[in-house]
Design a protein around this motif. Structure first.
Motif, short mmCIF file in Angstrom:
data_model
loop_
_atom_site.label_atom_id
_atom_site.label_comp_id
_atom_site.label_asym_id
_atom_site.label_seq_id
_atom_site.Cartn_x
_atom_site.Cartn_y
_atom_site.Cartn_z
N HIS A 157 0.82 -1.21 0.00
CA HIS A 157 0.00 0.00 0.00
C HIS A 157 0.87 1.28 0.00
N HIS A 161 1.11 4.51 -2.64
CA HIS A 161 1.03 5.96 -2.40
C HIS A 161 2.18 6.70 -3.09
N SER A 199 0.02 9.33 5.92
CA SER A 199 -1.37 8.84 5.86
C SER A 199 -1.93 8.69 7.28
N ASP A 380 -6.76 6.95 -0.07
CA ASP A 380 -6.73 5.57 -0.55
C ASP A 380 -7.60 5.36 -1.80
#
Ligand code: KG4
Ligand code: ZN
Length: 412
Positions: A157, A161, A199, A380
């Motif tokens: 993940h 980003h 995040s 996201d």
């Protein structure tokens, strides 16, 4: 080549479809995000069990919609429609989705209605993230991979980003006519890069020497920057998610607020701003907000003044976070003679942060290019997972081997 990507690591259910032609030109065929903000808002934060339930509910409708938008939906004919999934196949499908019964039910209905779409790869986030949420996406990917016989690329993940920033380079760069022209000829112009991923779950400064070549230089020792925004917002009585709520209020704040003749303007600490490392700490800032707000938010405070104080606190929280992030990031850019600064993660949607990063870079480091995603790709989404899988398209694994890693790291 078409990539179907799935993202469920936190509270957004995302499905995207990305197409790459032989020359490496990319087209976004679909990028759908079903946000759960309305549900989690009531509780002031994300509840993993509830987020898991929502992912189960959302995945099939979001997939159906994404395929439709991509013009890849293949309805079965009436006769074939009646045909059930083979017994042997449905047994394995039941096992793959035994912990997601609601998703299984919806998927079976979907599979009765539609045939395999023209997709070559399935990409899915397998970490880091909330364990129950990651599993829903991963099991969905395993089920589709098994039924359609399409290989899976697991995606980190955090790397998503970072790499979402390369999307525009591949879509809109008129000079490039192959992937290699951007990532071989121009690689030396982009790397080394410093990436700041900010995040709700992470705050990391990453040295990037190329696609797939990362080293974490520093990270938060406690709360992430987004988490700090969320927690401070909660203390101030603002809605979840706190980042956008604080940003909005900060915009309306008077430049200085005179609290009273003795206390002056609102000032909050900038934890670890001067330490010689690349680490962060935001929990002290949250505690400072808690005490300051207790002090300021008296019962008999006129509503207008309370609002002004809330706005003033918001502006100061936002600035404290930006100051720390900026100082450490500029230090890393200088120390590593970076050619590119890459921002990513939900907090990089913050306009003021983007503005101040751009300004600081252009004032001090004119040779550095700053890449920031548009707001909808900062938070996201599955498109970031699709583009990451595109770069790692050879790293496929069999669905039986796919697992989740809640604390997956981009480097050792
Ligand atoms: O990347 P993301 O969507 O999810 C995670 O991977 O955690 O980031 C969500 C975080 C939340 O903490 C949210 O408050 C923050 O990003 N955020 C913002 C803004 N928009 C979202 N923080 C500051 N300013 C914003 N405009
Ligand atoms: Zn994220």
């Amino acid at each position: 080549m078409k990539i179907l990507a799935i993202e469920t690591s936190c509270d957004d259910t995302g499905i995207a479809i990305l197409e790459a032609d032989k020359a490496g030109n990319l087209s976004v065929l679909a990028n759908i995000v079903a946000s759960q903000i309305k549900i989690h808002k009531k509780y002031g934060g994300v509840f993993p069990a509830m987020a898991k339930r929502e992912h189960q509910r959302n995945l099939v409708p979001v997939l159906t919609y994404a395929l439709k938008q991509a013009k890849l939906q293949n309805p079965k004919s009436e006769i074939r429609n009646k045909k059930q999934i083979q017994n042997s196949k449905s047994e394995i499908l039941n096992t793959i989705l035994e912990r997601e019964p609601e998703l299984l039910k919806k998927l079976i209905l979907f599979l009765k209605k539609y045939t395999k779409p023209d997709v070559d790869l399935i990409a899915v986030t397998n970490g880091p993230g909330l364990e129950p949420c990651l599993w829903v996406g991963v099991n969905f990917a395993r089920a589709l991979s098994y039924i359609w016989n399409i290989p899976i690329v697991p995606v980190n993940h955090i790397e998503g980003h970072v790499l979402v920033n390369f999307l525009n380079k591949l879509i809109s760069n008129p000079r490039h006519n192959s992937r290699d022209s951007v990532f071989s000829d121009n690689t030396k112009n982009l790397f080394p890069a410093i990436c700041l991923v900010v995040s709700g779950g992470h705050t990391q400064l990453i040295l990037m020497k190329g696609i797939g070549k990362y080293k974490i230089l520093g990270e938060t020792r406690d709360d992430a920057a987004g988490e700090c925004f969320d927690k401070c917002a909660k203390i101030l009585g603002l809605p979840y998610p706190g980042g956008p709520a604080i940003a909005k209020l900060a915009d309306s704040a008077p430049s200085t607020i005179q609290l009273d003749s003795t206390r002056g303007t609102i000032q909050l600490p900038r934890p670890m701003i001067n330490t010689p490392d690349y680490d962060f700490s935001f929990s002290g800032l949250k505690t400072a907000v808690l005490y300051k707000w207790r002090d300021l938010n008296k019962k008999d405070l006129p509503a207008l003044l309370r609002k002004a104080l809330q706005a003033g606190m918001s502006a100061e929280v936002q600035q404290a976070i930006i100051d720390v992030l900026l100082k450490k990031t500029i230090k890393a850019v200088k120390d590593y003679k970076a050619k590119t600064l890459i921002l990513g993660g939900g907090v990089s949607a913050n306009q003021e942060l983007k503005k101040q990063f751009q300004q600081a870079i252009s004032q001090h480091l004119t040779v550095v290019e700053v890449l920031t995603p548009p707001a909808n790709l900062s938070t996201d989404n599955a498109l970031m997972i699709a583009i990451t899988a595109y770069f790692h398209k050879n790293k496929t694994i069999a669905w039986q081997k796919l697992k989740t890693y809640t604390n997956l790291r981009i480097s050792k």
